[in-house]
Design a protein around this motif. Structure first.
Motif, mmCIF file in Angstrom:
data_model
loop_
_atom_site.group_PDB
_atom_site.id
_atom_site.type_symbol
_atom_site.label_atom_id
_atom_site.label_comp_id
_atom_site.label_asym_id
_atom_site.label_seq_id
_atom_site.Cartn_x
_atom_site.Cartn_y
_atom_site.Cartn_z
ATOM 1 N N PRO A 36 -10.658 10.896 3.427
ATOM 2 C CA PRO A 36 -9.906 10.244 4.504
ATOM 3 C C PRO A 36 -8.539 10.913 4.711
ATOM 4 O O PRO A 36 -7.882 11.298 3.740
ATOM 5 N N SER A 37 -8.125 11.013 5.953
ATOM 6 C CA SER A 37 -6.829 11.615 6.274
ATOM 7 C C SER A 37 -5.715 10.586 6.084
ATOM 8 O O SER A 37 -5.961 9.381 6.004
ATOM 9 N N LYS A 38 -4.500 11.070 6.058
ATOM 10 C CA LYS A 38 -3.332 10.192 5.928
ATOM 11 C C LYS A 38 -3.305 9.194 7.087
ATOM 12 O O LYS A 38 -3.040 8.012 6.903
ATOM 13 N N GLU A 39 -3.606 9.675 8.303
ATOM 14 C CA GLU A 39 -3.597 8.816 9.490
ATOM 15 C C GLU A 39 -4.663 7.731 9.381
ATOM 16 O O GLU A 39 -4.426 6.577 9.746
ATOM 17 N N GLU A 40 -5.861 8.101 8.892
ATOM 18 C CA GLU A 40 -6.929 7.105 8.733
ATOM 19 C C GLU A 40 -6.513 6.032 7.733
ATOM 20 O O GLU A 40 -6.657 4.841 8.004
ATOM 21 N N ILE A 41 -6.006 6.449 6.595
ATOM 22 C CA ILE A 41 -5.628 5.480 5.562
ATOM 23 C C ILE A 41 -4.533 4.558 6.070
ATOM 24 O O ILE A 41 -4.593 3.341 5.874
ATOM 25 N N LYS A 42 -3.541 5.125 6.754
ATOM 26 C CA LYS A 42 -2.447 4.311 7.299
ATOM 27 C C LYS A 42 -3.003 3.276 8.293
ATOM 28 O O LYS A 42 -2.661 2.103 8.247
ATOM 29 N N SER A 43 -3.904 3.724 9.155
ATOM 30 C CA SER A 43 -4.512 2.840 10.148
ATOM 31 C C SER A 43 -5.340 1.741 9.468
ATOM 32 O O SER A 43 -5.266 0.563 9.838
ATOM 33 N N TRP A 44 -6.138 2.105 8.475
ATOM 34 C CA TRP A 44 -6.971 1.135 7.761
ATOM 35 C C TRP A 44 -6.103 0.112 7.044
ATOM 36 O O TRP A 44 -6.408 -1.082 7.045
ATOM 37 N N TYR A 45 -5.060 0.595 6.413
ATOM 38 C CA TYR A 45 -4.143 -0.291 5.686
ATOM 39 C C TYR A 45 -3.535 -1.317 6.642
ATOM 40 O O TYR A 45 -3.530 -2.512 6.366
ATOM 41 N N GLU A 46 -3.069 -0.846 7.783
ATOM 42 C CA GLU A 46 -2.446 -1.744 8.765
ATOM 43 C C GLU A 46 -3.462 -2.740 9.326
ATOM 44 O O GLU A 46 -3.163 -3.910 9.515
ATOM 45 N N LYS A 47 -4.683 -2.276 9.577
ATOM 46 C CA LYS A 47 -5.722 -3.124 10.161
ATOM 47 C C LYS A 47 -6.256 -4.145 9.154
ATOM 48 O O LYS A 47 -6.630 -5.247 9.528
ATOM 49 N N SER A 48 -6.252 -3.774 7.883
ATOM 50 C CA SER A 48 -6.891 -4.609 6.855
ATOM 51 C C SER A 48 -6.108 -5.865 6.487
ATOM 52 O O SER A 48 -6.694 -6.870 6.112
ATOM 53 N N GLY A 49 -4.780 -5.781 6.544
ATOM 54 C CA GLY A 49 -3.970 -6.895 6.074
ATOM 55 C C GLY A 49 -3.930 -6.995 4.548
ATOM 56 O O GLY A 49 -3.382 -7.929 3.987
ATOM 57 N N LEU A 50 -4.525 -6.008 3.880
ATOM 58 C CA LEU A 50 -4.568 -5.991 2.418
ATOM 59 C C LEU A 50 -3.327 -5.310 1.849
ATOM 60 O O LEU A 50 -2.741 -4.451 2.506
ATOM 61 N N PRO A 51 -2.967 -5.629 0.604
ATOM 62 C CA PRO A 51 -1.894 -4.861 -0.037
ATOM 63 C C PRO A 51 -2.387 -3.422 -0.259
ATOM 64 O O PRO A 51 -3.585 -3.206 -0.494
ATOM 65 N N LEU A 52 -1.485 -2.473 -0.184
ATOM 66 C CA LEU A 52 -1.860 -1.062 -0.312
ATOM 67 C C LEU A 52 -2.538 -0.773 -1.653
ATOM 68 O O LEU A 52 -3.434 0.059 -1.733
ATOM 69 N N LYS A 53 -2.159 -1.500 -2.682
ATOM 70 C CA LYS A 53 -2.764 -1.301 -4.009
ATOM 71 C C LYS A 53 -4.281 -1.513 -3.968
ATOM 72 O O LYS A 53 -5.012 -0.894 -4.734
ATOM 73 N N ARG A 54 -4.773 -2.351 -3.061
ATOM 74 C CA ARG A 54 -6.226 -2.593 -2.954
ATOM 75 C C ARG A 54 -6.996 -1.354 -2.486
ATOM 76 O O ARG A 54 -8.219 -1.317 -2.570
ATOM 77 N N PHE A 55 -6.282 -0.352 -1.991
ATOM 78 C CA PHE A 55 -6.941 0.876 -1.545
ATOM 79 C C PHE A 55 -7.099 1.894 -2.676
ATOM 80 O O PHE A 55 -7.733 2.915 -2.500
ATOM 81 N N PHE A 56 -6.495 1.614 -3.823
ATOM 82 C CA PHE A 56 -6.592 2.539 -4.961
ATOM 83 C C PHE A 56 -7.761 2.172 -5.860
ATOM 84 O O PHE A 56 -7.989 1.001 -6.159
ATOM 85 N N ASN A 57 -8.488 3.190 -6.298
ATOM 86 C CA ASN A 57 -9.597 3.024 -7.228
ATOM 87 C C ASN A 57 -8.999 2.950 -8.638
ATOM 88 O O ASN A 57 -8.970 3.937 -9.368
ATOM 89 N N THR A 58 -8.509 1.765 -8.996
ATOM 90 C CA THR A 58 -7.777 1.601 -10.248
ATOM 91 C C THR A 58 -8.644 1.791 -11.494
ATOM 92 O O THR A 58 -8.113 1.993 -12.582
#
Length: 118
Positions: A36-58
């Motif tokens: 995923p590109s930086k733009e895609e991730i930024k867009s997904w993060y904004e659209k999701s309403g989730l905390p950014l930490k939820r996008f990391f494979n912890t």
């Protein structure tokens, strides 16, 4: 709708099977080979309403090797988004991207609530 997954990931396999069983049409994208590109991730993060930490494979090896648990708190959102865009293996998977939603990870009840109400 697009699902980003890693072919060898058991959670991704479960998610794909669930989508098929529920006759939900999707496009599949390999998160490792088509990062995923930086733009895609930024867009997904904004659209999701989730905390950014939820996008990391912890639970992923790369996350642990990079000691991100200790570093993320000191990073800005932009730096975290930039980092996520460097390697698909850092991203929590699967990522399901619809027109007006983004889901990370596979939780059947969560997916049912979003996808069955469409």
């Amino acid at each position: 709708m697009t699902i980003l997954c890693y072919p060898r990931c058991t959670t991704c396999k479960k998610a794909l099977k669930w989508l098929q069983e529920n006759e939900i049409v999707y496009e599949e994208r390999d998160i490792k080979s088509d990062n995923p590109s930086k733009e895609e991730i930024k867009s997904w993060y904004e659209k999701s309403g989730l905390p950014l930490k939820r996008f990391f494979n912890t639970s992923g090896n790369l996350y642990k090797e990079m000691k991100l648990k200790d570093k993320l708190g000191d990073m800005t959102e932009d730096e975290q988004i930039e980092l996520l865009s460097t390697d698909g293996m850092l991203v929590k998977r699967p990522v399901l991207v619809g027109e007006d939603f983004v889901l990370t990870g596979f939780k059947e009840t969560e997916w049912e609530k979003v996808l069955k109400s469409e």
